[in-house]
Design a protein around this motif. Structure first.
Motif, PDB file in Angstrom:
ATOM      1  N   ASN A 168       0.571  -1.395  -0.142  1.00 27.53           N
ATOM      2  CA  ASN A 168      -0.077  -0.059  -0.062  1.00 27.53           C
ATOM      3  C   ASN A 168       0.930   1.179   0.072  1.00 27.53           C
ATOM      4  N   LYS A 169       1.749   1.336  -0.956  1.00 24.37           N
ATOM      5  CA  LYS A 169       2.652   2.347  -1.000  1.00 24.37           C
ATOM      6  C   LYS A 169       1.880   3.860  -1.006  1.00 24.37           C
ATOM      7  N   ARG A 170       0.848   3.608  -2.001  1.00 27.48           N
ATOM      8  CA  ARG A 170       0.196   4.994  -2.043  1.00 27.48           C
ATOM      9  C   ARG A 170      -0.408   5.503  -0.975  1.00 27.48           C
ATOM     10  N   TYR A 184       9.842   3.650   1.871  1.00 33.68           N
ATOM     11  CA  TYR A 184       8.468   2.818   2.348  1.00 33.68           C
ATOM     12  C   TYR A 184       8.812   1.419   2.262  1.00 33.68           C
ATOM     13  N   GLN A 185       8.353   0.641   3.038  1.00 32.04           N
ATOM     14  CA  GLN A 185       8.820  -0.728   3.058  1.00 32.04           C
ATOM     15  C   GLN A 185       7.492  -1.705   3.523  1.00 32.04           C
ATOM     16  N   MET A 186       7.288  -2.890   3.042  1.00 30.67           N
ATOM     17  CA  MET A 186       6.413  -3.868   3.797  1.00 30.67           C
ATOM     18  C   MET A 186       6.971  -4.290   4.924  1.00 30.67           C
ATOM     19  N   LEU A 192      -9.073   4.962   3.205  1.00 28.06           N
ATOM     20  CA  LEU A 192      -8.716   5.355   4.706  1.00 28.06           C
ATOM     21  C   LEU A 192      -7.458   4.523   5.226  1.00 28.06           C
ATOM     22  N   CYS A 193      -6.903   3.729   4.224  1.00 28.72           N
ATOM     23  CA  CYS A 193      -5.724   3.026   4.747  1.00 28.72           C
ATOM     24  C   CYS A 193      -4.468   3.470   4.557  1.00 28.72           C
ATOM     25  N   ASN A 194      -3.636   3.675   5.414  1.00 33.06           N
ATOM     26  CA  ASN A 194      -2.187   4.364   5.333  1.00 33.06           C
ATOM     27  C   ASN A 194      -1.276   3.354   5.577  1.00 33.06           C
ATOM     28  N   ASP A 195      -1.555   2.014   5.639  1.00 30.24           N
ATOM     29  CA  ASP A 195      -0.787   1.083   6.202  1.00 30.24           C
ATOM     30  C   ASP A 195      -0.648  -0.152   5.336  1.00 30.24           C
ATOM     31  N   ASN A 196       0.559  -0.951   5.645  1.00 25.09           N
ATOM     32  CA  ASN A 196       0.194  -2.255   4.783  1.00 25.09           C
ATOM     33  C   ASN A 196      -0.709  -3.061   5.473  1.00 25.09           C
ATOM     34  N   ILE A 197      -1.205  -4.006   4.412  1.00 25.65           N
ATOM     35  CA  ILE A 197      -2.140  -4.633   4.643  1.00 25.65           C
ATOM     36  C   ILE A 197      -1.939  -6.323   4.417  1.00 25.65           C
TER      37      ILE A 197
END
Length: 347
Positions: A84-86, A105-107, A334-339
Motif C-alpha cells: 500500500n505504497k500510495r 517505504y517498505q512492507m 482510509l488505509c495508510n498502512d501495509n495490509i
C-alpha cells in the motif's frame, strides 16, 4: 527526377505516390482499427464500485472450486498482502533509512501459515506479524514462533484448552528476540486442533492485528487490541507504575502496549510486555462456523469485522475473499498502512 523508384517498405514505388499517400484533406482522417473510439462513461458510484468487486470475486470463484472439507481440520485458506505504497505516501509513513539517509517505504507485515502444522493433520497454525520501526523483528517472528510452539508442545498431549501453550510460546519467542531493542512487531496466532473428533480454535495476540470468527453470520472477535489509550490497558499500565499523561496514545513512540521485541521500551517503561491476550476456546460447529479472518490493522482501519464478513459471505474461494478485502481497503482511501489478510474457510 520526381519519379525515381524508391523502396519505402509500404509498397509505394515513387516519391509522387508516397507524397499522395501522406496528404490528407480537411475531411480525411486516419483511424486505427486497433483503437476504437473512446466511449463516454458515467462516473461509477461507491456502491456500484464494490458491486463490481464482488462480481469479479464471484467470477473467480467459479474458476476456483474449493472441494468439501471431508475429514480435514479446515476446508481451505487464502492469503493476500499489499504494501500500500500510495496510502503510506499520503501520511509519509517511512521507517527505514536508505544509504543516502532518506526514509523509504517498505512492507513490514509478515505472515506464517502451516496447515497442517508440521504435517500433523490434527493441527493448523495461522499467524500475522506487523512490524514497526523496521521489518526485521516481524521476519524473525515467522521463524522463531513456530519453532517455539513445536518445542513447547514437546510430547504433551493437547487437551481442550491450549491457552497456556500459546502463552508460553509468546513469552519464549520474545525471550529469543532480545536483539530487537528498538524495533518490534505485533503478533496474532490462530491455533486449530482436533481432539476426540472435536475441532477447536483459540487465538493469542499482542498488539492490534485482529482475528474474527464468523458464527451464524455474526463476527465474533477472537483477539484484543492492545492500544495505549484503550481503557483497560491504560489502567493496567498505570497500576504497573508507568507515568502516563491524560490522553496519551504512545509510549516512547510506541502505539501498542504489548508486542514482540521493543526491548528498550520494555526495559525502561513499566507495563510494556509480550504477555498475550488469550481468547476463550471455541468448539467449531459444522455449518454455523464458516469463516475465520485474521489481518493486520491496515484492514481494520477501514472496516469492522462484521463489514468484512458481510463483504465476502457470498464468495466460495478464500483466495478471492482475501483479495476482495484487500481491494476494498486499498480503494477506501482510509488505509495508510501495509495490509495482510488471511481467510480460513472452515466448512
Amino acid at each position: 527526377d520526381d519519379n525515381i523508384p524508391i523502396d519505402d517498405g509500404f509498397g509505394l514505388s515513387s516519391l509522387d505516390e508516397l507524397t499522395a499517400a501522406l496528404q490528407l484533406t480537411e475531411v480525411d482522417s486516419i483511424e486505427s482499427p486497433k483503437t476504437p473510439a473512446r466511449q463516454s462513461h458515467t462516473p461509477m458510484s461507491y456502491d456500484d464500485f464494490f458491486k463490481g468487486l464482488n462480481s469479479v470475486s464471484e467470477n473467480t470463484d467459479s474458476a476456483n472450486i474449493v472441494p468439501p472439507r471431508g475429514d480435514n481440520l479446515i476446508r481451505a485458506y487464502g492469503v493476500r498482502d499489499d504494501m500500500n505504497k500510495r496510502g503510506m505516501q499520503k501520511t509519509k509513513k517511512k521507517s527505514k533509512l536508505n544509504a543516502h539517509g532518506k526514509g523509504i517505504y517498505q512492507m513490514e507485515d509478515t505472515h506464517f501459515i502451516d496447515s497442517p502444522f508440521e504435517n500433523n493433520p490434527e493441527q493448523s497454525l495461522f499467524c500475522v506479524f506487523d512490524g514497526h520501526v523496521d521489518k526485521n523483528c516481524a521476519i524473525a517472528a515467522t521463524k522463531i514462533f513456530p519453532e517455539e510452539l513445536s518445542k513447547n508442545m514437546g510430547t504433551k498431549a493437547l487437551g481442550t484448552d491450549c491457552g497456556e501453550l500459546l502463552r508460553e510460546t509468546f513469552l519464549s519467542t520474545d525471550g529469543r528476540m532480545k536483539e530487537f531493542d528498538m524495533e518490534g512487531a505485533t503478533a496474532t496466532a490462530v491455533w486449530f486442533w482436533r481432539k476426540d473428533g472435536v475441532r477447536y480454535v483459540q487465538t493469542a495476540n499482542v498488539g492490534d492485528s485482529t482475528a474474527f470468527l464468523c458464527r451464524d453470520g455474526k463476527a465474533i472477535t477472537l483477539s484484543f487490541d492492545h492500544k495505549v489509550n484503550e481503557a483497560s490497558e491504560r489502567k493496567r499500565l498505570l497500576e504497573a507504575g508507568l507515568q502516563l499523561n491524560e490522553g496519551a496514545t504512545r509510549i516512547n513512540g510506541l502505539a501498542v502496549s504489548r508486542a514482540l521485541g521493543d526491548h528498550f521500551v520494555k526495559d525502561n517503561f513499566k507495563g510494556v510486555t509480550a504477555e498475550p491476550y488469550i481468547s476463550p476456546v471455541y468448539e467449531l460447529q459444522d455449518v454455523t462456523d464458516s469463516i475465520l479472518i485474521v489481518a493486520s490493522d491496515g484492514l481494520w482501519d477501514t472496516m469492522s469485522g462484521q463489514d468484512a464478513m458481510d463483504a465476502i459471505k457470498k464468495s466460495k474461494d478464500p483466495k478471492s475473499m482475501a483479495s476482495t478485502l484487500v481491494n476494498m481497503a486499498l480503494s477506501s482511501g482510509l488505509c495508510n498502512d501495509n495490509i495482510t489478510v488471511i481467510v480460513v474457510l472452515l466448512d
